[in-house]
Design a protein around this motif. Structure first.
Motif, PDB file in Angstrom:
ATOM      1  N   THR A  10       0.830  -1.208   0.000  1.00 11.76           N
ATOM      2  CA  THR A  10       0.000   0.000   0.000  1.00 11.76           C
ATOM      3  C   THR A  10       0.861   1.252   0.000  1.00 11.76           C
ATOM      4  OG1 THR A  10      -1.448  -1.298   1.413  1.00 11.76           O
ATOM      5  CG2 THR A  10      -2.070   0.956   1.032  1.00 11.76           C
ATOM      6  N   THR A  13       2.026   1.889  -3.449  1.00 12.20           N
ATOM      7  CA  THR A  13       0.925   2.396  -4.284  1.00 12.20           C
ATOM      8  C   THR A  13       0.667   3.867  -4.009  1.00 12.20           C
ATOM      9  OG1 THR A  13      -0.111   0.503  -3.228  1.00 12.20           O
ATOM     10  CG2 THR A  13      -1.127   1.310  -5.198  1.00 12.20           C
ATOM     11  N   ALA A  14       0.735   4.257  -2.737  1.00 13.11           N
ATOM     12  CA  ALA A  14       0.428   5.644  -2.388  1.00 13.11           C
ATOM     13  C   ALA A  14       1.546   6.584  -2.826  1.00 13.11           C
ATOM     14  CB  ALA A  14       0.191   5.765  -0.883  1.00 13.11           C
ATOM     15  N   ARG A 115     -14.091   0.321 -14.412  1.00 17.79           N
ATOM     16  CA  ARG A 115     -13.066  -0.349 -15.203  1.00 17.79           C
ATOM     17  C   ARG A 115     -12.196  -1.174 -14.264  1.00 17.79           C
ATOM     18  NH1 ARG A 115      -8.190  -0.020 -17.738  1.00 17.79           N
ATOM     19  NH2 ARG A 115      -8.271  -0.482 -19.955  1.00 17.79           N
ATOM     20  N   TYR A 208      -4.845   3.211  -9.137  1.00 22.50           N
ATOM     21  CA  TYR A 208      -5.052   3.494  -7.723  1.00 22.50           C
ATOM     22  C   TYR A 208      -6.528   3.317  -7.357  1.00 22.50           C
ATOM     23  CZ  TYR A 208      -3.477   5.984  -3.481  1.00 22.50           C
ATOM     24  OH  TYR A 208      -3.112   6.330  -2.212  1.00 22.50           O
ATOM     25  N   THR A 209      -7.386   4.116  -7.980  1.00 23.03           N
ATOM     26  CA  THR A 209      -8.830   3.982  -7.798  1.00 23.03           C
ATOM     27  C   THR A 209      -9.439   4.016  -9.194  1.00 23.03           C
ATOM     28  OG1 THR A 209      -8.952   6.371  -7.535  1.00 23.03           O
ATOM     29  CG2 THR A 209      -8.937   5.069  -5.531  1.00 23.03           C
ATOM     30  N   PRO A 210      -9.652   2.847  -9.798  1.00 25.31           N
ATOM     31  CA  PRO A 210     -10.006   2.793 -11.219  1.00 25.31           C
ATOM     32  C   PRO A 210     -11.405   3.318 -11.541  1.00 25.31           C
ATOM     33  CG  PRO A 210      -9.975   0.599 -10.282  1.00 25.31           C
ATOM     34  CD  PRO A 210      -9.523   1.530  -9.204  1.00 25.31           C
ATOM     35  N   PHE A 211     -11.618   4.580 -11.383  1.00 23.15           N
ATOM     36  CA  PHE A 211     -12.801   5.251 -11.912  1.00 23.15           C
ATOM     37  C   PHE A 211     -12.432   6.706 -12.111  1.00 23.15           C
ATOM     38  CE2 PHE A 211     -14.016   7.642  -8.125  1.00 23.15           C
ATOM     39  CZ  PHE A 211     -13.449   6.909  -7.101  1.00 23.15           C
ATOM     40  N   TRP A 212     -13.324   7.435 -12.770  1.00 26.80           N
ATOM     41  CA  TRP A 212     -13.051   8.859 -12.913  1.00 26.80           C
ATOM     42  C   TRP A 212     -14.037   9.638 -12.067  1.00 26.80           C
ATOM     43  CZ3 TRP A 212     -10.439  12.990 -13.442  1.00 26.80           C
ATOM     44  CH2 TRP A 212     -11.105  14.213 -13.591  1.00 26.80           C
ATOM     45  N   SER A 213     -13.529  10.629 -11.357  1.00 22.49           N
ATOM     46  CA  SER A 213     -14.399  11.554 -10.659  1.00 22.49           C
ATOM     47  C   SER A 213     -13.684  12.897 -10.625  1.00 22.49           C
ATOM     48  CB  SER A 213     -14.661  11.051  -9.249  1.00 22.49           C
ATOM     49  OG  SER A 213     -15.311  12.053  -8.523  1.00 22.49           O
ATOM     50  N   MET A 216     -10.495  14.102  -8.262  1.00 21.71           N
ATOM     51  CA  MET A 216      -9.940  12.895  -7.657  1.00 21.71           C
ATOM     52  C   MET A 216      -8.444  13.022  -7.366  1.00 21.71           C
ATOM     53  SD  MET A 216      -9.913  10.142 -10.772  1.00 21.71           S
ATOM     54  CE  MET A 216      -9.482   8.809  -9.670  1.00 21.71           C
ATOM     55  N   ALA A 218      -7.227  15.363  -5.663  1.00 20.39           N
ATOM     56  CA  ALA A 218      -7.311  15.712  -4.237  1.00 20.39           C
ATOM     57  C   ALA A 218      -6.025  16.308  -3.680  1.00 20.39           C
ATOM     58  CB  ALA A 218      -7.734  14.489  -3.418  1.00 20.39           C
ATOM     59  N   ARG A 220      -2.867  16.068  -4.700  1.00 16.93           N
ATOM     60  CA  ARG A 220      -1.593  15.350  -4.820  1.00 16.93           C
ATOM     61  C   ARG A 220      -0.572  16.147  -5.625  1.00 16.93           C
ATOM     62  NH1 ARG A 220      -5.185  11.707  -4.130  1.00 16.93           N
ATOM     63  NH2 ARG A 220      -4.861  10.238  -2.432  1.00 16.93           N
TER      64      ARG A 220
ATOM     65  N   ARG B   2      -5.019  21.886  -0.685  1.00 18.54           N
ATOM     66  CA  ARG B   2      -6.191  21.457  -1.415  1.00 18.54           C
ATOM     67  C   ARG B   2      -7.229  22.572  -1.429  1.00 18.54           C
ATOM     68  NH1 ARG B   2     -10.342  16.649   0.220  1.00 18.54           N
ATOM     69  NH2 ARG B   2     -11.630  16.878  -1.607  1.00 18.54           N
ATOM     70  N   PRO B 197     -10.496   9.970  -3.165  1.00 17.14           N
ATOM     71  CA  PRO B 197     -10.571   8.546  -3.493  1.00 17.14           C
ATOM     72  C   PRO B 197      -9.341   7.762  -3.072  1.00 17.14           C
ATOM     73  CG  PRO B 197     -11.351   9.854  -5.337  1.00 17.14           C
ATOM     74  CD  PRO B 197     -10.823  10.827  -4.322  1.00 17.14           C
ATOM     75  N   GLN B 226     -14.683  -0.389  -4.085  1.00 16.53           N
ATOM     76  CA  GLN B 226     -13.838  -1.037  -5.085  1.00 16.53           C
ATOM     77  C   GLN B 226     -12.772  -1.898  -4.431  1.00 16.53           C
ATOM     78  OE1 GLN B 226     -12.380   2.244  -7.512  1.00 16.53           O
ATOM     79  NE2 GLN B 226     -13.721   1.581  -9.177  1.00 16.53           N
TER      80      GLN B 226
END
Lengths: 303, 360
Positions: A10, A13-14, A115, A208-213, A216, A218, A220, B2, B197, B226
Motif C-alpha cells: 500500500t 501504491t500511495a 473499469r 489506484y482507484t479505477p474510476f473517474w471523478s 480525484m 485531491a 496530490r 487542497r 478517493p 472497489q
C-alpha cells in the motif's frame, strides 16, 4: 501475505503517483522554471487516460492519451512563460484552474463508469517468494517510477545534457552568453514535466482507484510540488521523501485501525510533519540546499 | 493546499456564474434558486444526490424557477461563494454541507430578503431554515446486515470527520450490528476528508489488512467499495446506489433523497408560505431509502427488509433506550422510549462495545 507485506504494498501504491509527478517537476525546476500547474495536468491526465482507456478498451492507449494530455497542457504553459515571458506563478496557477475545469468537462461522460484496475506484474517463482509481492509483484507503473528516479539522477548528475540543463537553471543569462539554447532546453524540460504529471494522473484513474471523478487528484499535485522543495531539488532525496510521505500516510491509517488511542487529527498531520522534519534534517549540515538560481525568473533573450 | 485550488476553482466558477447571471437578467422573471455543494456533482455520492434534487426541482418547476449550483466549494472559504449567489439575485439558497453552517448564518444576516436553507446543521435564523435526513436509520439497517454477514466479526468503518452526524451513524451501525451479533467489533479510521478517493482506498485497504471483512463508509467516493470488491469482501454504498462500482461486493447502499424536500421548499418560496423551520426526515419522509439488498442470503434480506419497515412505521427506533455509553453507564433517555432528537443531533459519545477513542 502478512500484514507488513500488505502495508508495504500500500505504501508503494500511495507513493508512486507523487514520485512520478514530482520527478517531472524536479527536472522543470532544475531548468529554472516553476510550474505550479501539476495538479491541473494530473487531473486532465486522469480524465483523458480513463476516457481513452474506456473508449478504446486499451490500457496502453489510455496511458498514452494521459501523457499526450500532459504534453498539450504543458506546451500551453511553455507558450505562455517561454514565448510570452509571463509570470510563472500566475501562469502555473491558471494552468491548475484550467486543468481542473477541463478535466471535469472531458470526464463528464465517464462519471460512474467502472473499469478493472491494471493488474500487478506476476513473475512465476519470484512473486511467490516470501516478501516477493513487494519486490516482484508491483504494478508496472511502480517499476517505471523507480527507473524514472534513477534515470533522472543519472541525467542530471552524469550527462552533458543534464549539466546544460542545470546551468541554464542556475543562471540563464550566463548560459545564454555561452551560447546554450535556454528556451529550447526549458521547453523540453516543461514538456517532460507535463508528460510525467499526465502519467501520474493516469495512475490515479487506471490503477489506484479505477474510476473517474472530478477532483480525484485531491491535492496530490501540490504535495508533489512541496516534495520537490523539501527534497532540495535532488532526485534521491525526492525518492526518499515520496516513499516516506506514502509510508507515513498509510501507517497513520493502520495506527487508527489498530486504535492505538492517538488522536486521529494528529495522525492525519503525521505524514506532513514526518516528511518535512526528515527532509529538513537531511539538508542541515550539508551544502546549503538552495533553489536553482534562475527559478521562476522569466527569460527574454537579447538580440 | 487542497483548499487553495478549490477556492481558486470556486472563484473562477463564481465569476463565470456572475457573468452568466448578468446576461440572463433581462430574460424572464423566474425565481433563482442556488445550491452549494462541498464535493463534485460527479462524486456519485452525497453531492450527486443533492444535484439530483436540484434537477428534480428544474423538472417539476422549470417554468417558474431557474437553478444554479457551485460545486467543490471548500467549507472554510464558502462565505464568498454563498454571498455571490445572494448578490446575483438568488431568492432561495441551499447550502448542503455541515461546514457551511457559520458562513451561511453570516450571509443570511446580511441578506434578510433571501431565504437560506442549510443541510445537517443546527443554527437557524428568520430567513435560514435547516434540514437533514436521519441517515442513522439506514446505518442501523446496514449494521444488522454486517452483523449477520461477517465471518471475522470485524467490520471496517471509513469515517470522515468526528461531527455528530457521523458519530451517530457509527453508533447506530454498532447498535444494529450488536442486535444480531454480540461479539462484533468495529475498527474505525478517520480519513479527515469527505472526498479523496486515494486516501479512502488506502483507509479501506488498511482495515481489510487488519482483518475486517466488511467495509462501511461515511465518505463520499466509491473507492472503499472497489477495494472490497478487489479483495472479494463486502461493503456498503454511501449516499447513492453505488452498486455499479462493485457488483459483487455491494450489500446495499443508504440512498439520500432530497427531491421531494427541495420541490416542496421551492414551492413554498414561490407562494410565500416559506418559513424558517427544522426538517429532519428519515425512511418515513422518504428522505432516506435503502438501495436493493444484494449479494446476501434470503434470510438476511428478509431481516433487513423487516427492520427497514419497522423503522419506517416507528415500531423500531435505532436509539431505543436503554443506550449504554462506552464506559458501560446508561445514557440518560431524554426522548420517549428512545434518545431525543437533540441527543442524536448533538451526539458526541460512542456506545458500548466500540473500541476506539472519539476524536475531540
Amino acid at each position: 501475505m502478512g500484514v507488513w507485506e500488505a502495508i508495504l504494498i500500500t505504501v508503494v501504491t500511495a507513493a508512486t503517483p507523487l514520485l512520478i509527478a514530482a520527478m517531472g517537476e524536479l527536472v522543470v525546476e532544475r531548468a529554472g522554471v516553476l510550474n505550479l500547474g501539476i495538479e491541473g495536468m494530473m487531473a486532465v491526465g486522469a480524465a483523458c487516460g480513463f476516457a481513452a482507456a474506456i473508449l478504446s478498451g486499451s490500457t496502453i492507449l489510455g496511458i498514452l492519451a494521459a501523457i499526450a494530455a500532459g504534453l498539450v497542457l504543458s506546451g500551453l504553459f511553455a507558450l505562455l512563460v517561454l514565448g510570452l515571458a509571463t509570470n510563472q506563478v500566475a501562469s502555473g496557477l491558471a494552468l491548475t484552474i484550467l486543468g481542473l475545469g477541463l478535466s471535469g468537462l472531458i470526464g463528464a461522460g465517464f462519471v460512474g463508469t467502472q473499469r478493472e484496475a491494471i493488474p500487478p506484474v506476476y513473475i512465476p517463482g519470484l512473486t511467490d517468494l516470501p516478501g516477493g509481492h513487494v519486490l516482484f509483484g508491483e504494478n508496472p507503473f511502480v517499476y517505471f517510477s523507480l527507473a524514472l528516479a534513477f534515470a533522472t539522477l543519472w541525467f542530471l548528475g552524469r550527462s552533458r545534457a543534464g549539466l546544460t540543463l542545470r546551468s541554464i537553471g542556475e543562471n540563464h543569462a550566463s548560459a545564454h552568453a555561452l551560447g546554450l539554447p535556454v528556451l529550447k532546453v526549458r521547453l523540453a524540460a516543461i514538456l517532460f514535466g507535463g508528460a510525467c504529471a499526465g502519467l501520474a494522473g493516469a495512475y490515479l484513474s487506471l490503477v489506484y482507484t479505477p474510476f473517474w471523478s472530478p477532483g480525484m487528484t485531491a491535492g496530490r499535485g501540490w504535495i508533489a510540488l512541496a516534495l520537490v522543495v523539501f527534497a532540495s531539488w535532488r532526485p534521491l532525496r525526492l525518492l526518499f521523501g515520496a516513499y516516506l510521505f506514502g509510508g507515513a500516510t498509510v501507517l497513520q491509517l493502520h495506527a487508527q485501525a489498530a486504535s492505538l488511542g492517538i488522536p486521529s487529527q494528529a495522525l492525519s498531520a503525521f505524514p506532513y510533519v514526518a516528511t518535512i522534519v526528515a527532509l529538513v534534517v537531511m539538508s542541515v549540515g550539508r551544502r546549503s540546499a538552495t533553489a536553482p538560481g534562475s527559478l521562476g525568473a522569466p527569460f527574454v533573450p537579447d538580440r | 493546499m487542497r483548499q487553495m485550488f478549490k477556492a481558486a476553482a470556486a472563484a473562477a466558477l463564481a465569476a463565470g456564474l456572475g457573468a452568466a447571471a448578468a446576461g440572463s437578467a433581462s430574460a424572464q422573471e423566474k425565481m433563482k434558486v442556488g445550491f452549494i455543494y462541498v464535493g463534485p456533482v460527479g462524486d456519485f455520492g452525497y453531492s450527486y444526490q443533492h444535484n439530483q434534487g436540484r434537477l428534480a426541482v428544474e423538472k417539476a418547476l422549470g417554468d417558474k424557477v431557474t437553478t444554479t449550483f457551485l460545486e467543490n466549494v471548500p467549507e472554510a472559504d464558502s462565505e464568498r461563494s454563498i454571498e455571490q449567489l445572494a448578490r446575483t439575485g438568488h431568492k432561495l439558497i441551499f447550502t448542503t454541507s455541515f461546514g457551511f453552517m457559520d458562513p451561511t448564518v453570516k450571509v443570511a444576516k446580511k441578506y434578510p430578503n433571501v431565504y437560506f436553507e442549510h443541510a445537517t446543521g443546527y443554527k437557524r435564523e428568520k430567513n435560514l431554515a435547516t434540514y437533514s435526513a436521519k441517515f442513522h436509520e439506514g446505518r442501523y439497517v446496514i449494521g444488522q446486515i454486517a452483523g449477520k454477514m461477517t465471518k471475522s466479526n470485524v467490520i471496517g468503518y471509513v469515517a470522515s470527520f468526528p461531527i455528530p452526524e457521523v458519530v451517530s451513524g457509527i453508533n447506530a451501525f454498532m447498535l444494529g450490528a450488536q442486535s444480531v451479533n454480540p461479539n462484533i467489533k468495529v475498527k474505525i479510521v478517520w480519513a479527515n476528508t469527505w472526498f479523496d478517493p486515494g486516501k479512502e482506498a488506502d483507509a479501506a485497504k488498511a482495515l481489510l489488512d487488519q482483518g475486517a471483512d466488511i467495509i462501511s463508509q461515511h465518505t463520499d467516493s466509491p473507492a472503499p467499495l472497489q477495494q472490497a470488491e478487489a479483495r472479494g469482501k463486502f461493503a456498503f454504498g454511501q449516499a447513492s446506489d453505488m452498486i455499479r462500482f462493485a457488483q459483487k461486493a455491494t450489500l446495499t447502499s443508504i440512498v439520500d433523497n432530497w427531491n421531494d424536500y427541495y420541490i416542496a421548499r421551492v414551492k413554498a418560496a414561490l407562494d410565500g408560505s416559506w418559513k424558517s423551520e427544522d426538517t429532519w426526515g428519515g425512511f418515513d419522509a422518504n428522505m432516506v431509502n435503502m438501495a436493493p439488498f444484494t449479494n446476501m442470503p434470503d434470510e438476511v434480506k428478509a431481516m433487513a427488509t423487516k427492520t427497514t419497515a419497522d423503522i419506517k412505521s416507528g415500531a423500531l427506533n435505532p436509539f431505543k433506550c436503554p443506550v449504554y455509553g462506552q464506559d458501560g453507564k446508561e445514557i440518560e433517555c431524554k426522548g420517549k422510549g428512545a434518545l431525543s432528537d437533540e441527543q442524536v443531533l448533538g451526539m458526541a459519545f460512542y456506545v458500548k462495545g466500540i473500541d476506539d477513542q472519539l476524536p475531540k
